[in-house]
Design an enzyme around this catalytic site. Structure first.
Site, PDB file in Angstrom:
ATOM      1  N   ARG A 110       2.154   9.496 -17.894  1.00 34.06           N
ATOM      2  CA  ARG A 110       3.249   9.404 -17.781  1.00 34.06           C
ATOM      3  C   ARG A 110       4.064   9.481 -19.307  1.00 34.06           C
ATOM      4  O   ARG A 110       3.600   8.645 -20.129  1.00 34.06           O
ATOM      5  CB  ARG A 110       3.216   7.886 -16.970  1.00 34.06           C
ATOM      6  CG  ARG A 110       4.848   7.667 -16.605  1.00 34.06           C
ATOM      7  CD  ARG A 110       5.085   6.226 -16.591  1.00 34.06           C
ATOM      8  NE  ARG A 110       3.970   6.241 -15.075  1.00 34.06           N
ATOM      9  CZ  ARG A 110       4.970   5.734 -13.983  1.00 34.06           C
ATOM     10  NH1 ARG A 110       6.204   5.641 -14.065  1.00 34.06           N
ATOM     11  NH2 ARG A 110       3.976   5.530 -13.154  1.00 34.06           N
ATOM     12  N   THR A 114      10.543   9.779 -20.230  1.00 35.07           N
ATOM     13  CA  THR A 114      10.676  10.027 -19.105  1.00 35.07           C
ATOM     14  C   THR A 114      10.360   9.623 -17.362  1.00 35.07           C
ATOM     15  O   THR A 114      10.616   9.812 -16.624  1.00 35.07           O
ATOM     16  CB  THR A 114      10.371  11.624 -18.822  1.00 35.07           C
ATOM     17  OG1 THR A 114       9.416  12.114 -18.972  1.00 35.07           O
ATOM     18  CG2 THR A 114      11.187  12.531 -19.849  1.00 35.07           C
ATOM     19  N   ASP A 208      -7.516  -0.430 -10.078  1.00 33.22           N
ATOM     20  CA  ASP A 208      -7.509   0.408 -10.525  1.00 33.22           C
ATOM     21  C   ASP A 208      -8.872   1.634 -10.289  1.00 33.22           C
ATOM     22  O   ASP A 208     -10.132   0.191 -11.632  1.00 33.22           O
ATOM     23  CB  ASP A 208      -6.705   0.013 -11.953  1.00 33.22           C
ATOM     24  CG  ASP A 208      -6.429   1.879 -13.162  1.00 33.22           C
ATOM     25  OD1 ASP A 208      -7.629   1.561 -13.101  1.00 33.22           O
ATOM     26  OD2 ASP A 208      -5.738   1.369 -13.458  1.00 33.22           O
ATOM     27  N   ASP A 211     -10.468   1.328 -14.475  1.00 30.12           N
ATOM     28  CA  ASP A 211     -10.879   0.227 -15.360  1.00 30.12           C
ATOM     29  C   ASP A 211     -11.880  -0.395 -14.520  1.00 30.12           C
ATOM     30  O   ASP A 211     -12.352  -1.380 -15.475  1.00 30.12           O
ATOM     31  CB  ASP A 211      -9.222  -0.308 -14.620  1.00 30.12           C
ATOM     32  CG  ASP A 211      -8.306  -0.287 -15.988  1.00 30.12           C
ATOM     33  OD1 ASP A 211      -8.294   0.190 -16.190  1.00 30.12           O
ATOM     34  OD2 ASP A 211      -7.553  -1.388 -15.740  1.00 30.12           O
TER      35      ASP A 211
HETATM   36  N1  URA Z   1      -5.061   5.068  -9.615  1.00 33.80           N
HETATM   37  C1  URA Z   1      -6.101   4.282  -9.064  1.00 33.80           C
HETATM   38  O1  URA Z   1      -6.287   4.071  -9.739  1.00 33.80           O
HETATM   39  N2  URA Z   1      -5.677   3.249  -7.980  1.00 33.80           N
HETATM   40  C2  URA Z   1      -4.783   3.354  -7.390  1.00 33.80           C
HETATM   41  O2  URA Z   1      -4.538   2.234  -6.214  1.00 33.80           O
HETATM   42  C3  URA Z   1      -3.667   4.175  -7.278  1.00 33.80           C
HETATM   43  C4  URA Z   1      -3.904   4.768  -8.637  1.00 33.80           C
END
Ligand code: URA
Length: 216
Positions: A110, A114, A208, A211
């Protein structure tokens, strides 16, 4: 047999075994080694399912009994392209099934100014325009990164109908956004979640993915 809830979407058969694997990886108390082990099992199923939809040509071989076997052989070469970082977790599963497969990478993040996805890096096999491509990203949330990654592949000459986008979890919104941009790309997914929360995470989701696979 694979079910097709949307056109050009191949959903893995929703067996108890698959649900069991998802129950483990969605559990917030699952340890990182278990998260990796069970995600890898699902990734392997996704790769196998993608291969189920690759075109084949008739092929006859001679067997040790002196009889012929009339089978098929894969037509064309494939390669993988992972969307960095989470998509890299899927590379090993592809390598285990497709020996010596070439793998490229695309980094999209990202843009701070923007807030839109921006392409930072691409490294793709020279002859990618001649290959079938397995695009790897575990979570199909809004679809923004996957759309941009697919744009990159198409600019490099890959035909959309030769792209298979593999992910562990998708949602209706992500699938529809992605297919609005790239209707001919086949999506291979293991689960379609209810939707996205305010932070654009899939729900119920698993948090995530990058992670949990690489850090926690
Ligand atoms: N990316 C992730 O790691 N988890 C999500 O829920 C959405 C995008």
């Amino acid at each position: 047999m694979t079910t097709q809830p949307f056109k050009n979407v191949y959903l893995l058969p929703q067996t108890n075994q698959l649900t069991g694997l998802y129950t483990i990886i969605r559990d917030k108390n699952t340890t990182r080694p278990d998260f990796i082990f069970y995600s890898d099992r699902i990734i392997r199923l996704l790769v196998e399912e993608g291969l189920n939809h690759m075109p084949v040509v008739d092929k006859t071989v001679a067997t040790h009994t002196g009889e012929d076997f009339h089978g098929v052989g894969f037509e064309g070469k494939i390669c993988g392209v992972s969307i960095v970082r989470a998509g890299e977790s899927m590379e090993q599963g592809l390598r285990e099934v497709c020996r010596s497969v070439r793998i490229g990478k695309i980094l999209i993040q990202r843009d701070e100014e923007t807030a839109l996805p921006k392409l930072y890096y691409e490294k793709l096999p020279e002859d990618i325009d001649n290959r079938y491509v397995f695009l790897l990203d575990p979570m199909l949330a809004t679809g923004g990164s996957a759309i941009m990654a697919t744009d990159v592949l198409i600019k490099r000459g890959v035909k959309p109908e030769r792209i298979y986008f593999l992910n562990l979890i998708g949602c209706k919104e992500g699938i529809e956004n992605y297919h609005r941009a790239h209707p001919d790309v086949k999506i291979v997914t293991g689960c379609i979640d209810r939707g996205l929360n305010e932070q654009r995470y899939l729900v119920p989701g698993l948090g995530d993915f990058g992670d949990r696979y690489y850090c926690i």
